[in-house]
Design a protein around this motif. Structure first.
Motif, PDB file in Angstrom:
ATOM      1  N   ILE A   1       0.874  -1.186   0.000  1.00 26.54           N
ATOM      2  CA  ILE A   1       0.000   0.000   0.000  1.00 26.54           C
ATOM      3  C   ILE A   1       0.901   1.223   0.000  1.00 26.54           C
ATOM      4  CG2 ILE A   1      -1.764   1.267   1.271  1.00 26.54           C
ATOM      5  CD1 ILE A   1      -2.713  -1.417   2.394  1.00 26.54           C
ATOM      6  N   SER A   2       0.663   2.146  -0.928  1.00 27.72           N
ATOM      7  CA  SER A   2       1.485   3.339  -1.050  1.00 27.72           C
ATOM      8  C   SER A   2       0.610   4.554  -1.295  1.00 27.72           C
ATOM      9  CB  SER A   2       2.496   3.163  -2.199  1.00 27.72           C
ATOM     10  OG  SER A   2       1.813   2.909  -3.407  1.00 27.72           O
ATOM     11  N   VAL A   3       1.223   5.757  -1.210  1.00 28.27           N
ATOM     12  CA  VAL A   3       0.511   7.035  -1.363  1.00 28.27           C
ATOM     13  C   VAL A   3       0.163   7.220  -2.841  1.00 28.27           C
ATOM     14  CG1 VAL A   3       0.686   9.532  -1.089  1.00 28.27           C
ATOM     15  CG2 VAL A   3       1.693   8.001   0.624  1.00 28.27           C
ATOM     16  N   MET A   4      -1.099   7.654  -3.055  1.00 33.02           N
ATOM     17  CA  MET A   4      -1.557   7.855  -4.428  1.00 33.02           C
ATOM     18  C   MET A   4      -1.696   9.345  -4.760  1.00 33.02           C
ATOM     19  SD  MET A   4      -4.924   6.170  -6.172  1.00 33.02           S
ATOM     20  CE  MET A   4      -5.325   6.394  -7.891  1.00 33.02           C
ATOM     21  N   SER A   5      -2.062  10.164  -3.757  1.00 33.20           N
ATOM     22  CA  SER A   5      -2.220  11.610  -3.962  1.00 33.20           C
ATOM     23  C   SER A   5      -1.826  12.341  -2.697  1.00 33.20           C
ATOM     24  CB  SER A   5      -3.665  11.931  -4.366  1.00 33.20           C
ATOM     25  OG  SER A   5      -4.558  11.542  -3.324  1.00 33.20           O
ATOM     26  N   ALA A   6      -1.844  13.682  -2.771  1.00 36.22           N
ATOM     27  CA  ALA A   6      -1.406  14.505  -1.633  1.00 36.22           C
ATOM     28  C   ALA A   6      -2.302  14.281  -0.432  1.00 36.22           C
ATOM     29  CB  ALA A   6      -1.393  15.978  -2.033  1.00 36.22           C
ATOM     30  N   ILE A   7      -1.669  14.318   0.782  1.00 34.88           N
ATOM     31  CA  ILE A   7      -2.380  14.049   2.031  1.00 34.88           C
ATOM     32  C   ILE A   7      -2.367  15.317   2.877  1.00 34.88           C
ATOM     33  CG2 ILE A   7      -2.418  12.634   4.109  1.00 34.88           C
ATOM     34  CD1 ILE A   7      -0.878  10.514   2.565  1.00 34.88           C
ATOM     35  N   ASP A   8      -3.570  15.731   3.342  1.00 33.45           N
ATOM     36  CA  ASP A   8      -3.689  16.878   4.258  1.00 33.45           C
ATOM     37  C   ASP A   8      -4.503  16.419   5.443  1.00 33.45           C
ATOM     38  OD1 ASP A   8      -3.893  19.204   5.592  1.00 33.45           O
ATOM     39  OD2 ASP A   8      -4.751  20.379   3.940  1.00 33.45           O
ATOM     40  N   ARG A   9      -3.817  16.243   6.558  1.00 33.32           N
ATOM     41  CA  ARG A   9      -4.496  15.712   7.739  1.00 33.32           C
ATOM     42  C   ARG A   9      -5.638  16.603   8.189  1.00 33.32           C
ATOM     43  NH1 ARG A   9      -5.277  16.210  12.832  1.00 33.32           N
ATOM     44  NH2 ARG A   9      -4.325  18.259  12.769  1.00 33.32           N
ATOM     45  N   GLU A  10      -5.440  17.938   8.042  1.00 30.61           N
ATOM     46  CA  GLU A  10      -6.471  18.856   8.515  1.00 30.61           C
ATOM     47  C   GLU A  10      -7.753  18.722   7.711  1.00 30.61           C
ATOM     48  OE1 GLU A  10      -2.831  19.649  10.189  1.00 30.61           O
ATOM     49  OE2 GLU A  10      -3.231  19.764   8.026  1.00 30.61           O
ATOM     50  N   GLU A  11      -7.688  18.112   6.530  1.00 29.40           N
ATOM     51  CA  GLU A  11      -8.878  17.910   5.714  1.00 29.40           C
ATOM     52  C   GLU A  11      -9.473  16.523   5.911  1.00 29.40           C
ATOM     53  OE1 GLU A  11      -8.233  18.723   1.646  1.00 29.40           O
ATOM     54  OE2 GLU A  11      -7.647  20.822   1.942  1.00 29.40           O
ATOM     55  N   ILE A  12      -8.610  15.513   5.922  1.00 24.44           N
ATOM     56  CA  ILE A  12      -9.142  14.142   5.939  1.00 24.44           C
ATOM     57  C   ILE A  12      -9.210  13.546   7.337  1.00 24.44           C
ATOM     58  CG2 ILE A  12      -8.268  13.725   3.629  1.00 24.44           C
ATOM     59  CD1 ILE A  12      -5.996  12.155   4.821  1.00 24.44           C
TER      60      ILE A  12
END
Length: 1236
Positions: A265-276
């Motif tokens: 499992i790897s990152v597919m798009s940008a991650i923003d903790r404050e949003e998700i």
């Protein structure tokens, strides 16, 4: 059944069919033939073919018994019906039934069928089946078998994964049993095995392993960064299908992806903790790549939780919150003038980052009037303003204030936000009574009488309506137990003198309240201090003090005392002191601090030992009041012993002595003392740390004062004065338990005792010339004794001389008691007899006090006898006859040989031969000196020197007689010996042929070596007497033809005796034949006449073989064909040489059939030819091993004995003894012969 014959009219057999059991034992009755005869005549029964051999019948009674084992299954034409007996067991058609079964096979399915046959009939041939055993036993209920058909069915579900993968069935086939002759029923059975293999099928879903799955990733991580790996496996291990991974669901779609093949499992798009948010939940799916048993692709899912790790990427924000919170930058609030507390402004601050620390600050002109709450926050917080300086909130001076609130992210100060706050000030009744002072400090003596005025205090109020209308009261209510106030004047008085005890409470705090007409209060603080009086003695805080101090150390002990009186007065000031006592002068105490110390070093050894280190002091504490009050306490000081004293020896050094050789002997004692008072420190142990070399030990004992160390010799050691250590300097150490040490030197002298056995020093060999006459010392034994006092004498143990290689006792030398060795004057040393003398001696100490007085081993002195040239060469005497054939003699022909030895050794034994004179004696006994026709050639064989006599030129064929050759043997010291050789001349007319018929096989039978021979063997020989007279062939034939000799010679193969052909020039043959015949007759007549005229019959003739091998072996000459020759024979070597008269003759040589085992290759080549040859070699060994046919004896010993018949025959003719040949050491190395 065959027919039965009768003697009368035919009888009638009433029963023709009978049943017989096939298991009826042989010899038992099977049935009885039922028959009858009309005439009633007795019947005679008989069985006829076919198959009659299976039964026998009693001819009178008709009883039929079994004659041979019956087998119903054997085809036979019997009229007897055999009954069935169970004698065959079922037989399986196959030895093993192996099948593979899918694990999902339906229960009840027929798997396979076994079949067995039984040759019996009826029930004995009926086969039933059963399963006896299932391996593993857990599979007992999984299989069944139809007992009648052998059909094996599946009775329970199979499972490749959870149950066994292999089963072994033990199947039994049994018949139903049968009986015939015997009453017991016999049941027979056999077994077969079936191996069932369970085949795995894809009927299980895949399974994730390592669950639960929890991973983490930072927000803003790059695309394709690996987060975690999931893994699933096919539970059908026998199939083990490949797994395909996918993401079925996600709380944040599109944020993560999974690798199809390996589950990463790897990152597919940008991650923003404050949003998700903080976590993302995934549902991952594992699907088998191939369809399962149902035609579907089996799959399973697993939950994956991915924690989003926050990073600090947001600044704090201000919000206004109502129904919802919205971002804002301007806020308002209001406050009553001069009021304290918080000011609500509806402000909320928050940092969207998960972990944050926000600092709040105020800015602006009026920022100091307020403070912000909270100053720091780590979460969403409501922000309030607190009035910090309410006095500046004065409506009459200022109605509004503006400040700025700043929010700063402490972890990243560049992240900050600001907001403006406007505060409106509201007017109010804000004047209250006030006192001139906020606090009044009042004092009063403790226990003052009731009503005592302490102070008058009034308040003021700027409000005019409150002038003169102020009332007073004391707060709190509890203070009214001690004090009171006038409500109108504000006078403060004592209310209860008993309760005013400074030692109980020295300070009272009260609030004096003033109220105006509106009830607005004003207050001031009254601090009432009670003034102390000296009414309390000092109190020491402990009943006693106990202190431990190591001697030599310092200690400080603080004596603590308190005085309840006022600490600011002399009433509570305490002075400490020590009550004088025995040891009080050793201590001092600080009068003000109460710290007790020792003046100098404390030495426990200075105290009375009875006190065991304990000192008691009395310490006083006294106050400084007008009437001083005091208290006393006991201080116990335990002075702990320390190891501050090292052991001390009683003397600066010690000196002892001890006799050598005494194990465990007492040497002496050392003394030491340790002044420490306790046994932990004053106990001493002694040890020898150096100088003992393992020879001494020391033991420690308690003494009356201190300790004693007894030094003794080690019980396992004997001191040896003779060793390198006659004195020991011991370093003895005295050590207490803490390893404090003292050293003392102890000198131990070892006293000598004569206890050592003497020893020999190595003595090298000495050399003495033989024949010496000196009487001085030629060598000596040297001994030594380690003892200081000794007296050594030497005794002879043995003396042996090496004579001829062996040691024998002798007395060639004399040993003196002093160890000196001299030549025995009564003995003469002769190297040729004995070349070495070995003397063994013993040395004895006459002063030995202890132990053995002689040496452990004997001393040995080897004396080598040195050879001198004192022996002249000696010829080896041999009675050989030397003959030369003048016609064949040329220069260099070997005609004779001598041998000699010299008893001296080394260079002294070297010999050189030389011909010194040559004379010729003709047949008339006339002697003439000749020139040097001969010379000697010297050779050596081991220790024997051989002189080969060779011609220096051709010999005169006309001379008849003998040569007298004088040969000298000279050593290197010019010592010489001479001998005279007789060399007889003979011509070729005396050759004799001996022809033998012996074959090679017969030769091998008679001899040790093989002579290659033709069918006939011819030996050519010369027969010569020791006086030089030769025999013709006729004379030889006559002598050998005697019946008593020829019979045996014939048995040995002798065929013919004749004259050898003489090689002559081809001139007139008739002339020379006549001359030869005349000459032969003359010679024969001369020989016969000579033999008949001999009157001395005691002379005996001998037959000897040629013995010149020792001298001839080294000869080389021009006319030698294959090596040296042996005189008197027709051979190059001694083996098989023809005999001549007057020589030792071997039987084999006489017959020309023998060679000894050492025949050379040259000899064998010679034997293979009939060509003429001139030479022959006889080894030295052969000269000794030749069998004598005529033994030389004295005149009176009777007739001689002969071994061989040829020798006996020849020896009978004209026996006489010749004296012309002296017994000198020579042999004949050359004679012209013809090969065999």
């Amino acid at each position: 059944m065959g027919g039965i014959t009768g003697t009368n009219t035919s009888p009638e057999i009433t029963q023709s069919l009978y049943d017989v059991c096939e298991d009826t034992p042989v010899g038992n009755a099977a049935f009885t033939i039922q028959a009858s005869d009309a005439e009633g005549t007795p019947l005679t029964f008989k069985l006829t073919p076919p198959n009659f051999e299976y039964f026998r019948v009693d001819e009178n009674t008709g009883t039929v018994s079994v004659a041979r084992k019956l087998d119903r299954e054997t085809p036979a034409e019997l009229t007897i019906v055999l009954g069935e007996a169970n004698d065959n067991k079922p037989i399986f058609e196959r030895a093993s039934y192996d099948y593979s079964v899918n694990e999902n096979t339906v229960v009840g399915t027929s798997l396979f069928t076994v079949h067995a046959t039984d040759a019996d009939s009826s029930n004995a041939g009926v086969v039933v089946y059963s399963i006896d055993e299932v391996t593993p036993s857990a599979g007992n209920g999984l299989f069944s078998i139809v007992n009648t058909t052998g059909e094996v069915r599946l009775s329970g579900p199979l499972n490749y994964t959870s149950l066994s993968r292999f089963y072994q069935l033990k199947i039994k086939a049994s018949d139903l049993g049968g009986k015939c002759y015997f009453s017991e029923t016999t049941v027979l059975s056999s077994t077969a095995f079936s191996f069932i293999t369970v085949v795995d099928i894809p009927d299980l879903d895949p399974q994730f392993i390592g669950v639960p799955y929890v991973g983490g990733v930072q927000e803003n991580s790059p695309v394709d960064q690996s987060v975690l790996t999931v893994a699933a496996r096919d539970q059908d291990t026998g199939v083990n299908d490949a797994i395909i991974y996918s993401i079925e669901n996600s709380t944040a779609p599109g944020l993560f992806k999974i690798s199809r093949d390996d589950g990463i499992i790897s990152v597919m798009s940008a991650i923003d903790r404050e949003e998700i948010g903080d976590t993302v939940d995934l549902i991952v799916k594992a699907t088998e790549s191939k369809p399962n048993v149902h035609g579907e692709q089996a799959s399973t899912t697993a939950n994956v939780q991915i924690n989003i790790i926050d990073i600090n990427d947001n600044k704090p924000q201000f919000y206004k919150c109502g129904v919802q919170c919205v971002s804002a930058s301007h806020f308002t609030g209001e406050v009553i003038e001069h009021s304290l507390g918080s000011i609500p402004i509806n402000m909320t601050v928050n940092d969207p980052d998960k972990i944050s620390k926000t600092q709040l600050k105020l800015l602006g002109a009026d920022k100091d009037v307020f403070s912000v709450v909270p100053e720091y926050t780590m979460s969403e917080s409501v922000v309030q303003l607190l009035v910090k300086q309410p006095q500046k909130l004065d409506f009459e001076e200022k109605q509004q204030m503006v400040i700025e609130v700043i929010a700063i992210d402490e972890d990243e100060v560049t992240l900050r936000s600001s907001a403006t706050v406007t505060i409106n000030i509201k007017d109010s009744n804000d004047n209250s009574p006030t006192f001139p002072q906020d606090t009044y400090k009042l004092k009063v003596l403790e226990h003052s009488p009731d009503g005592t005025v302490i102070a008058n205090i009034t308040a003021k109020d700027p409000d005019t309506m409150d002038q003169g209308n102020i009332t007073y009261r004391l707060l709190p209510e509890s203070i009214l137990l001690y004090f009171d106030v006038d409500p109108h004047t504000g006078t403060v008085r004592v209310k209860n003198e008993t309760l005013l005890d400074r030692e109980v409470r020295s300070l009272f705090s009260a609030t004096l309240q003033a109220r105006d007409t509106d009830g607005k209060p004003g207050t001031t603080v009254l601090e009432i201090t009670l003034i102390d009086i000296n009414d309390q003695p000092p109190v020491i805080n402990r009943d006693s003090y106990l202190v431990f101090v190591k001697e030599g150390g310092q200690f400080e002990l603080k004596i603590e005392a308190t005085d309840a009186d006022d600490s600011d007065t002399v009433n509570s000031q305490i002075v400490f002191g020590i009550v004088p006592s025995t040891y009080s002068d050793n201590f001092t105490i600080d009068p003000n601090t109460g710290v007790l110390r020792n003046k100098g070093e404390l030495d426990r050894e200075a105290l009375d030992p009875k006190l065991n280190g304990r000192i008691e002091l009395n310490v006083t504490a006294t106050d400084k009041g007008t009437t001083p009050l005091s208290t006393m306490v006991t201080v116990i000081i335990n002075i702990e012993d320390v190891n501050d004293n090292i052991p001390q020896f009683g003397a600066s050094s010690y000196k002892f002595s001890v006799r050598e050789g005494e194990k465990g002997a007492f040497v002496g004692s050392v003394y030491a003392e340790d002044l420490d008072q306790t046994t932990d420190f004053n106990r001493i142990s002694f040890s020898i740390i150096d100088g003992s070399f393992g020879s001494f030990i020391i033991r420690t004992f308690a003494d009356e004062r201190g300790y004693r160390g007894n030094i003794t010799v080690d019980p396992d050691i004997e001191l040896d004065y003779e060793s390198a250590r006659k004195q020991f300097n011991l370093r003895v150490e005295a050590t207490d338990l803490e390893q404090k040490k003292a050293l003392v030197m102890v000198e131990v002298d070892v006293l000598d005792v004569n206890d050592e056995r003497p020893e020999f020093k190595p003595t090298g060999p000495v050399t003495v010339k033989e024949n010496t006459t000196i009487t001085d010392t030629i060598g000596s034994f040297t001994g030594h004794d380690k003892d200081g006092n000794h007296s050594l004498v030497y005794e002879l143990e043995s003396m042996k001389c090496r004579c001829n290689g062996s040691l024998t006792p002798c007395n060639n030398f004399i040993l003196d008691p002093t160890g000196e060795v001299r030549v025995n004057p009564e003995k003469t040393l002769d190297y040729e007899q004995c070349d070495e003398v070995v003397i063994e001696a013993q040395v004895v100490d006459e002063l030995t006090e202890k132990g053995e007085n002689n040496s452990v081993s004997t001393g040995k002195l080897v004396i080598n006898i040195e050879d001198i040239n004192d022996n002249a060469p000696e010829f080896i005497l041999e009675d050989s006859v030397f003959v030369v054939v003048s016609e064949s003699a040329s220069k260099g022909t070997s005609v004779a040989g001598v041998t000699a030895t010299d008893r001296d050794s080394g260079i002294n034994s070297q010999i050189e031969f030389k011909v010194t004179a040559v004379q010729f004696v003709n047949t008339n006994n006339h002697t003439n000196s000749m020139r040097m026709l001969f010379e000697a050639v010297t050779t050596q064989q081991k220790d024997i020197y051989v002189g080969i006599i060779q011609t220096t030129e051709g010999l005169d064929m006309k001379l008849k007689g003998k040569y007298l050759v004088t040969v000298s043997a000279t050593d290197t010291g010019d010592l010489s010996t001479s001998t005279v050789l007789e060399i007889f001349t003979v011509d070729e007319t005396y050759k004799v042929e001996l022809e033998f018929t012996s074959s090679e096989g017969e030769v091998e039978k008679n001899l040790n070596e093989i002579i290659r021979a033709s069918s006939n063997t011819i030996i050519v020989a010369y027969f010569v007497y020791s006086n030089g007279s030769a025999l013709t062939s006729t004379e030889v034939e006559k002598m050998l033809s005697a019946p008593e000799h020829f019979l045996e010679l014939e048995q040995l193969g002798l065929k013919n005796i004749g004259k050898a052909p003489v090689n002559e020039p081809e001139t007139d043959p008739v002339k020379y034949i006549l001359l030869g015949m005349v000459g032969g007759l003359v010679i024969v007549l001369a020989v016969l006449t000579t033999s008949l005229l001999c009157t001395r019959r005691n002379y005996r003739r001998k037959l000897k073989a040629a013995k010149a091998m020792n001298s001839a072996s080294m000869v080389t000459s021009d006319n030698q064909k294959s090596g040296p020759v042996v005189p008197g024979t027709n051979k190059y070597t001694m083996e098989g040489a023809n005999p001549v008269l007057n020589l030792n003759i071997n039987t084999a040589m006489v017959l020309g059939l023998g060679l000894d085992e050492e025949s050379s290759d040259v000899d064998k080549v010679s034997l293979n030819s009939l060509d003429c040859s001139d030479d022959m070699i006889i080894p030295e060994k052969e000269s000794k091993s030749v069998m004598h046919m005529i033994h030389e004896e004295d005149e009176d010993n009777g007739p001689p004995e002969y071994i061989e018949p040829l020798g006996a025959a020849l020896a009978q003719r004209g026996q006489k003894k010749s004296t012309d040949n002296p017994l000198m050491g020579y042999n004949n190395p050359a004679f012209s012969t013809t090969d065999l």
